[in-house]
Design a protein around this motif. Structure first.
Motif, short mmCIF file in Angstrom:
data_model
loop_
_atom_site.label_atom_id
_atom_site.label_comp_id
_atom_site.label_asym_id
_atom_site.label_seq_id
_atom_site.Cartn_x
_atom_site.Cartn_y
_atom_site.Cartn_z
N LYS A 286 -4.14 -5.68 -7.93
CA LYS A 286 -4.75 -5.14 -6.72
C LYS A 286 -4.05 -5.73 -5.50
CE LYS A 286 -7.68 -6.49 -3.88
NZ LYS A 286 -8.77 -7.23 -3.22
N VAL A 287 -3.68 -4.88 -4.55
CA VAL A 287 -2.96 -5.33 -3.35
C VAL A 287 -3.67 -4.78 -2.12
CG1 VAL A 287 -0.75 -5.44 -2.15
CG2 VAL A 287 -0.79 -5.29 -4.65
N ASP A 288 -4.26 -5.68 -1.34
CA ASP A 288 -4.90 -5.34 -0.06
C ASP A 288 -4.50 -6.44 0.91
OD1 ASP A 288 -6.42 -4.64 2.09
OD2 ASP A 288 -8.36 -4.88 1.10
N THR A 289 -3.29 -6.34 1.46
CA THR A 289 -2.69 -7.46 2.18
C THR A 289 -2.36 -7.15 3.64
OG1 THR A 289 -0.54 -6.80 1.24
CG2 THR A 289 -1.76 -8.54 0.10
N GLU A 290 -3.07 -6.22 4.24
CA GLU A 290 -3.01 -5.96 5.68
C GLU A 290 -1.59 -5.71 6.21
OE1 GLU A 290 -6.02 -5.62 6.37
OE2 GLU A 290 -6.73 -6.74 4.63
N GLY A 291 -0.79 -4.98 5.44
CA GLY A 291 0.55 -4.61 5.89
C GLY A 291 1.67 -5.28 5.13
N SER A 292 1.36 -6.39 4.45
CA SER A 292 2.41 -7.09 3.68
C SER A 292 2.70 -6.41 2.36
CB SER A 292 1.99 -8.54 3.43
OG SER A 292 1.95 -9.27 4.63
N GLU A 293 1.97 -5.33 2.05
CA GLU A 293 2.20 -4.64 0.78
C GLU A 293 3.59 -4.03 0.70
OE1 GLU A 293 -0.25 -1.62 3.29
OE2 GLU A 293 -0.17 -3.78 2.96
N TYR A 294 4.17 -3.66 1.86
CA TYR A 294 5.46 -2.97 1.81
C TYR A 294 6.60 -3.86 1.31
CZ TYR A 294 2.80 0.51 4.36
OH TYR A 294 1.84 1.42 4.73
N PRO A 295 6.89 -5.02 1.92
CA PRO A 295 7.96 -5.86 1.36
C PRO A 295 7.65 -6.36 -0.04
CG PRO A 295 6.77 -7.03 3.11
CD PRO A 295 6.32 -5.60 3.16
N PHE A 296 6.37 -6.59 -0.32
CA PHE A 296 5.96 -7.06 -1.64
C PHE A 296 6.26 -6.00 -2.71
CE2 PHE A 296 2.54 -7.64 -4.87
CZ PHE A 296 2.91 -8.89 -5.33
N LEU A 297 5.87 -4.76 -2.44
CA LEU A 297 6.10 -3.68 -3.40
C LEU A 297 7.58 -3.35 -3.52
CD1 LEU A 297 3.15 -1.30 -2.43
CD2 LEU A 297 3.35 -2.65 -4.53
N GLU A 298 8.30 -3.39 -2.41
CA GLU A 298 9.73 -3.10 -2.46
C GLU A 298 10.46 -4.08 -3.36
OE1 GLU A 298 10.71 -3.25 1.65
OE2 GLU A 298 9.63 -1.41 2.13
N ASP A 299 10.16 -5.38 -3.22
CA ASP A 299 10.79 -6.38 -4.09
C ASP A 299 10.36 -6.18 -5.54
OD1 ASP A 299 12.13 -9.17 -4.48
OD2 ASP A 299 10.12 -9.40 -5.33
N MET A 300 9.10 -5.88 -5.75
CA MET A 300 8.59 -5.67 -7.11
C MET A 300 9.28 -4.48 -7.78
SD MET A 300 4.68 -4.66 -8.14
CE MET A 300 4.94 -2.94 -7.68
N ILE A 301 9.51 -3.41 -7.01
CA ILE A 301 10.17 -2.23 -7.56
C ILE A 301 11.64 -2.51 -7.83
CG2 ILE A 301 10.89 0.12 -7.03
CD1 ILE A 301 8.24 0.39 -5.43
N ASP A 302 12.34 -3.10 -6.86
CA ASP A 302 13.77 -3.37 -7.02
C ASP A 302 14.05 -4.35 -8.15
OD1 ASP A 302 14.46 -1.64 -5.01
OD2 ASP A 302 14.64 -3.18 -3.46
N SER A 303 13.16 -5.30 -8.37
CA SER A 303 13.36 -6.30 -9.43
C SER A 303 13.04 -5.74 -10.81
CB SER A 303 12.49 -7.53 -9.16
OG SER A 303 11.11 -7.21 -9.29
#
Length: 391
Positions: A286-303
């Motif tokens: 679950k990700v509810d991080t007030e805008g930080s979801e974008y860099p977090f998800l991008e790294d998760m996808i690229d990795s």
């Protein structure tokens, strides 16, 4: 050595025995000329010697370069297009180009559905917001609104053997707490660097639960300290208010909404967290991080770590719409949506507002700053885990 030809010239021009004195005086009178010629001769020979050295060095470098070119030519000739290393590099390049095309096309809706992120192509036969499991009977309307927003699919849920990562707690741990208890009985790992969350946990009864673990750091695209600014409800966010123009006493002035900006707080990537906790698989993220979801998800996808996750429950923040298509057509969400499908095998099975694309923030500081902040919720899962008739 360089001067030797000049000494030979002097020897030829030197006076011989028996010469007339007038001849000798004439020769001596021209001494300056002879000296000048000698100096010029010396300089020319020294320059010639230096040039020869440079030519020799240049020749040496040319030969060295020829040897390297010959070696590289042999290496290239020996490369087999079917070789695993060569083939691997080619496939990686093709994949990068394919990913880039998918990102660009989904962002600009080039030949694609502009409302992509508003779609839920996978049908979960039994999904829940967990309210019926976590909210006490008779208290749903008064105490539970906003506490049970994220949906989870139960079609193939691994009861009694599940790992949950819960990013974004504030002082409301209901999502993780519900999955911690029967009938789910998961092990829950909660993350939030907000001071309000750290303070909540200090007095929480979950401190003593053996399967609930709280960590005071957030979700990030990199590991380290990031500046998170003050946000609504005592939280912190990556978003910062811009300056805006206002009228005061008949004058136009630049202003900025009040916001604390001095919070250097720790964040980590999903890869770092999974490695530190010794996990190779996550059942629910679950990700509810007030805008930080974008860099977090991008790294998760690229990795590629997203392939190790069965379900993701997201709250989207701060996105905009494509003016050509209006409500629900978000280029920013479309890109993440597309890459979750393409790179991770995760597809959306539920979206909160699938018509208008979410709701607007009502705080005056956003309106004053000219910021249009929207929010929406969506849940993703692996298509093969759904028990319904997905085509």
């Amino acid at each position: 050595l360089a001067a030797r030809p000049c000494w030979k010239t002097l020897a030829v021009m030197a006076p011989k025995p028996g010469l007339d004195r007038r001849v000798v005086l004439l020769l001596l009178g021209t001494g300056a000329t002879i000296a000048y010629l000698v100096v010029q001769c010396l300089q020319s020979n020294f320059q010639l010697h230096h040039t020869l050295q440079q030519l020799e060095e240049f020749e040496h470098r040319v030969k060295h370069l020829e040897r390297r070119m010959s070696h590289n030519s042999l290496v290239l000739k020996s490369l087999d297009p079917g070789d695993s290393k060569v083939s691997g590099r080619g496939k990686a390049m093709e994949e990068d180009i394919s990913d880039l095309a998918a990102k660009v096309n989904s962002f600009i809706s080039w030949g694609q559905d502009p409302y992509l992120s508003n779609r839920a192509p996978v049908k979960c036969a039994n999904h829940t917001n967990l309210k019926e499991y976590g909210c006490t009977a008779g208290q749903a309307d008064k105490y539970c609104p906003g506490l049970y927003d994220n949906h989870v699919c139960l079609d193939s849920f691994p009861f009694n053997n599940c790992v949950v990562y819960d990013f974004g707690i504030r002082a409301q741990p209901e999502f993780g707490k519900t999955l911690l208890n029967p009938p789910f009985n998961c092990e829950v790992f909660a993350f939030d660097p907000s001071p309000v969350s750290v303070q909540w946990y200090e007095s929480s009864d979950l401190r003593d639960h053996p399967r609930y673990h709280f960590y005071p750091f957030g979700a990030g695209g990199t590991d380290g300290q990031v500046e998170l600014a003050g946000y609504s409800w005592g939280q912190v966010s990556i978003v910062k208010y811009p300056r805006f123009v206002a009228q005061e006493d008949g004058k136009t002035v630049n202003k900025i909404a009040e916001q604390t900006r001095d919070k250097k707080l720790p964040v980590k990537t999903l890869g770092t967290i999974m490695k530190e906790l010794g996990h190779s698989h996550i059942d629910v993220l679950k990700v509810d991080t007030e805008g930080s979801e974008y860099p977090f998800l991008e790294d998760m996808i690229d990795s590629g770590l997203c392939k190790r996750i069965d379900q993701i429950a997201l709250e989207w923040h701060h996105y905009d719409f494509d003016a050509r298509y209006g409500g629900g057509a978000s280029p920013h969400l479309n890109v993440v949506y597309k890459m979750l499908e393409k790179k991770c095998g995760l597809e959306q099975f539920w979206v909160h507002d699938d018509v208008y694309g979410g709701w607007l923030a009502s705080e005056s500081e956003y309106d004053n700053s000219g910021m249009i902040l929207r929010y929406n919720l969506g849940s993703f899962m692996r298509k093969e885990h759904a028990k319904s008739n997905n085509k």
